[in-house]
Design a protein around this motif. Structure first.
Motif, short mmCIF file in Angstrom:
data_model
loop_
_atom_site.label_atom_id
_atom_site.label_comp_id
_atom_site.label_asym_id
_atom_site.label_seq_id
_atom_site.Cartn_x
_atom_site.Cartn_y
_atom_site.Cartn_z
N SER A 130 18.17 37.79 41.19
CA SER A 130 18.34 39.22 41.17
C SER A 130 19.62 39.71 42.09
N PHE A 131 19.38 38.80 43.33
CA PHE A 131 20.28 39.40 44.41
C PHE A 131 21.95 39.11 43.96
N PHE A 132 22.05 37.93 43.20
CA PHE A 132 23.39 37.53 42.98
C PHE A 132 23.88 38.26 41.67
N ILE A 133 22.93 38.78 40.59
CA ILE A 133 23.16 39.57 39.68
C ILE A 133 23.77 41.02 40.33
N PHE A 134 23.07 41.27 41.18
CA PHE A 134 23.55 42.64 41.76
C PHE A 134 25.02 42.32 42.39
N PHE A 135 25.20 41.30 43.11
CA PHE A 135 26.38 40.90 43.82
C PHE A 135 27.67 41.01 42.65
N TYR A 136 27.32 40.32 41.66
CA TYR A 136 28.20 40.44 40.42
C TYR A 136 28.73 41.68 40.08
N MET A 137 27.71 42.76 39.98
CA MET A 137 27.95 44.05 39.77
C MET A 137 28.63 44.82 40.73
N TRP A 138 28.33 44.60 41.98
CA TRP A 138 28.95 45.11 43.23
C TRP A 138 30.42 44.77 43.11
N VAL A 139 30.77 43.72 43.01
CA VAL A 139 32.21 43.32 43.01
C VAL A 139 32.67 43.88 41.89
N ARG A 140 32.11 43.86 40.63
CA ARG A 140 32.87 44.79 39.42
C ARG A 140 33.25 46.06 39.90
N TRP A 141 32.63 46.90 40.24
CA TRP A 141 32.76 48.15 40.63
C TRP A 141 33.29 48.60 42.07
N THR A 142 33.82 47.26 42.75
CA THR A 142 34.51 47.58 44.03
C THR A 142 36.21 47.08 44.07
N ILE A 143 35.96 45.80 43.22
CA ILE A 143 37.57 45.25 43.22
C ILE A 143 38.31 45.58 42.07
N PRO A 144 39.54 45.99 41.87
CA PRO A 144 40.21 46.09 40.73
C PRO A 144 40.42 44.83 40.13
N ARG A 145 40.94 45.17 38.83
CA ARG A 145 41.14 43.98 38.14
C ARG A 145 42.60 43.28 38.44
N PHE A 146 42.73 41.77 38.39
CA PHE A 146 43.98 41.42 38.73
C PHE A 146 44.92 41.48 37.37
N ARG A 147 46.18 41.29 37.72
CA ARG A 147 47.20 41.10 36.80
C ARG A 147 47.00 39.64 36.19
N TYR A 148 47.45 39.45 35.10
CA TYR A 148 47.21 37.99 34.58
C TYR A 148 48.01 37.06 35.22
N ASP A 149 49.31 37.34 35.62
CA ASP A 149 49.93 36.12 36.70
C ASP A 149 49.27 35.97 38.02
N GLN A 150 48.65 37.17 38.36
CA GLN A 150 47.95 36.89 39.65
C GLN A 150 46.73 35.98 39.49
N LEU A 151 46.06 36.15 38.43
CA LEU A 151 44.81 35.44 37.96
C LEU A 151 45.20 33.77 37.83
#
Length: 349
Positions: A301-322
């Motif tokens: 449950s903690f790591f599921i929350f961590f996935y969600m926290w990151v999703r709503w905190t860090i913006p999406r990369f550009r594809y070349d950056q990925l």
């Protein structure tokens, strides 16, 4: 007609019941992760999440499921109608396969009979996990190709390239972990971390690489380029409706549940918790193992929350950056990590 012995029938029934329980727990977490996602997003964005369906919105996932079932089913003008149907089904099935090798606790003893809460205790579980995770991409690529839509096809191509890029670094990070543990068995890896002997303390760089790659494996932000709304409408599932689209959505949350379980097992002790032996000696093994199951679910449950926290905190990369991150940074870092672990093993063992 061959009659199966009583012991074989009992073993088969035990495994069938365990499969049903694991499937039910996995789907429950996937179902209510959709609610948790929106609640976490609301908290981070200083707004209310869903709160109309039931107390605190607790019935919202059931309402969403009913909506998906009742939506009109349509199919685009595509020559690959069979593949269009197989794509979401494959994504869902493959995401569920990994849970078969998760060890939930030690042996339960009921009426003098021992029961192991693990569907398949195989000595090459880690190889099985890598094989299953690497085939998860086929559901996305097949569905994208069969959609007969350029945006969907672009999303499928992105997903395939992303998977290859991050599978390499993830596999290399697991090699470093196996070098230290000396086993492919998830149960043995868990038992080696009794108490606070977590692998996260001994191999923080391996954890860092694996954690980043797990985001890419689950198609989670900031690596969700396969379904980038601002560029590809909805990417690989643009043409899907009703439960076909629901399968793609739920497969992502099931994959997130499995990845969280795997991170907990490989690096944070799995079902182990402090004082586990004392609880077993004083309160009995079954109570200790029940707490072990709850401990593992808590870590998940903690790591599921961590996935969600990151999703709503860090913006999406550009594809070349990925791509640059995968090939020019994580890949060399994973190779260096293997060298570093090898040198440390030679020095301290």
């Amino acid at each position: 007609m061959k009659v199966l012995p009583y012991m074989e029938i009992s073993f088969i029934l035990e495994k069938l019941i365990l499969i049903i329980i694991v499937f039910a727990v996995t789907m429950f977490f996937a179902l209510y992760s959709t609610l948790a996602e929106r609640k976490v997003a609301g908290f981070i964005q200083d707004r209310y999440g869903p709160n109309r369906a039931g107390i605190f919105g607790i019935l919202q996932p059931l309402a969403d499921g009913a909506k998906l079932f009742s939506k009109e089913e349509f199919m685009p003008d595509t020559p690959n109608k069979v593949l269009f149907t197989i794509g979401p089904a494959m994504a869902m099935i493959v995401s569920l396969l990994g849970s078969a090798v998760i060890p939930w606790a030690n042996k339960f003893v009921i009426a003098g009979v021992e029961y192991i809460p693990q569907v398949a205790d195989i000595n090459i579980a880690l190889l099985y996990v890598v094989a299953v995770m690497s085939t998860a991409i086929y559901g996305i690529v097949i569905g994208a190709w069969a959609s007969n839509n350029k945006y969907s096809l672009m999303g499928g191509i992105r997903a395939g390239a992303q998977m290859v890029s991050y599978e390499v670094a993830m596999g290399l990070s697991l090699i470093a972990l196996v070098m230290m543990t000396g086993t492919f068995s998830l149960r043995e890896i868990t038992e080696q971390q009794a108490g606070f002997g977590w692998n996260a303390f001994y191999q923080p760089l391996t954890l860092f690489i694996f954690l980043i790659c797990s985001f890419a494996e689950c198609n989670r932000t900031p690596f969700d380029l396969a379904e980038c709304e601002s560029e590809l409408v909805n990417g690989h599932h643009t043409e899907f409706s009703s439960m076909k689209m629901g399968f793609y959505m739920f497969s992502e949350y099931v994959s997130m549940f499995f990845s969280s379980a795997l991170i907990s097992i490989l690096f944070f002790g799995g079902y182990n918790y402090p004082g586990m032996e004392w609880v077993a000696d004083n309160w009995g093994g079954n109570i200790a193992n029940t707490l072990a199951v709850l401990t593992l679910l808590g870590k998940i449950s903690f790591f599921i929350f961590f996935y969600m926290w990151v999703r709503w905190t860090i913006p999406r990369f550009r594809y070349d950056q990925l791509m640059r991150l995968g090939w020019k940074m994580l890949f060399p870092l994973a190779l260096f990590n293997i060298l570093l672990v090898g040198v440390l093993i030679l020095i301290f063992k």
